[in-house]
Motif scaffolding. Sequence first.
Motif, mmCIF file in Angstrom:
data_model
loop_
_atom_site.group_PDB
_atom_site.id
_atom_site.type_symbol
_atom_site.label_atom_id
_atom_site.label_comp_id
_atom_site.label_asym_id
_atom_site.label_seq_id
_atom_site.Cartn_x
_atom_site.Cartn_y
_atom_site.Cartn_z
ATOM 1 N N GLU A 76 0.834 -1.211 0.000
ATOM 2 C CA GLU A 76 0.000 0.000 0.000
ATOM 3 C C GLU A 76 0.864 1.254 0.000
ATOM 4 O O GLU A 76 1.884 1.317 0.693
ATOM 5 C CB GLU A 76 -0.889 0.016 1.242
ATOM 6 C CG GLU A 76 -1.834 -1.171 1.362
ATOM 7 C CD GLU A 76 -2.483 -1.241 2.735
ATOM 8 O OE1 GLU A 76 -3.576 -1.816 2.836
ATOM 9 O OE2 GLU A 76 -1.889 -0.726 3.709
ATOM 10 N N SER A 130 -3.625 3.211 -0.130
ATOM 11 C CA SER A 130 -4.308 2.478 -1.204
ATOM 12 C C SER A 130 -3.388 1.408 -1.785
ATOM 13 O O SER A 130 -2.166 1.556 -1.768
ATOM 14 C CB SER A 130 -4.717 3.447 -2.332
ATOM 15 O OG SER A 130 -5.627 4.406 -1.845
ATOM 16 N N SER A 166 -1.105 -0.533 -4.190
ATOM 17 C CA SER A 166 -0.297 -0.020 -5.292
ATOM 18 C C SER A 166 0.350 -1.120 -6.132
ATOM 19 O O SER A 166 0.697 -0.891 -7.284
ATOM 20 C CB SER A 166 0.792 0.923 -4.770
ATOM 21 O OG SER A 166 1.611 0.269 -3.818
#
Length: 290
Positions: free
Chosen positions: A225, A229, A231
């Motif tokens: 992350e 979020s 990645s």
Amino acid sequence: MSFTRGYFAGTVTTLFAVGIYQYVNISQRHIQHHHESQLSGDLKEQVKRKILKYGVPSKGEEPKVFTNHVLSYDQSKKTPVWVAERITKEQIQGSASRKYSRFMPDPQIQSLFSTENADFLGSGWSRGHMAPAGNNKHDQRAMDDTFYLSNIVPQDIKNNAGFWNRFEMYCRELTKKFDGVQIISGPLTLPTETDEKGQELVVYPVIGKNQVSVPTHLYKVILVESNGSPSAIGCFIVPNKPIENKYSLHEFQVSLKEVQRRTGVEFFPNLRNADLQDNLCSVDSCTLGK
């Protein structure tokens, strides 16, 4: 004579065509009737209550929750199906120590489906963590939890102390580069032999009086992350045997679709529609330490 043969042939052809038409017609009506007879929601519940009045057979797939890992347990093989954890750079630091931890049966698992330390004794296989103790130096209880045998698989001794250990260290290194690292690990039993007919065979030993299944392979699914979020994601399937240092992690990389097909598990279902590529080794070197 030719008229008779022609008449006979034409009659047979006509009857055959009629037969095919009737068969197709009946089949279509049967299919339509089958679709129309699908049970309604209420009727399904009635059937379930009648046939399963004493409960739904359980395979032990209800996740077991611990301080810093969650797992699903296979009561037949006596090993986890998957073990999930999330680590950060803060969690891999601290004073928690393995010297205070002890391998022991998981009290959440019925004794009928559990393993014991005696199963491993003299077997030639080590007790291999799926959620590593080293990922929990921040908290002694979290580290102790990883020693429950529900988190353990019979692992090749050299693999456990060698390649797999370096792999676990690599996962911890990822926390220096990414905000968080989600890891799901587990055992696999895959075809490793072929019989005289060319059919692939799944062959694996079981150990101890509880017949604990020895996996042929181990897997890890790693999601990193950035800024809260997802990645990147990386998936790996590693044979449960000694692996020389000359082999790189890249050689065991597979797609998410492949590891899901092999395990029968859909990982990260809430990200099903996300544009998540199998690109961990593109955004990071995937290089193991020595």
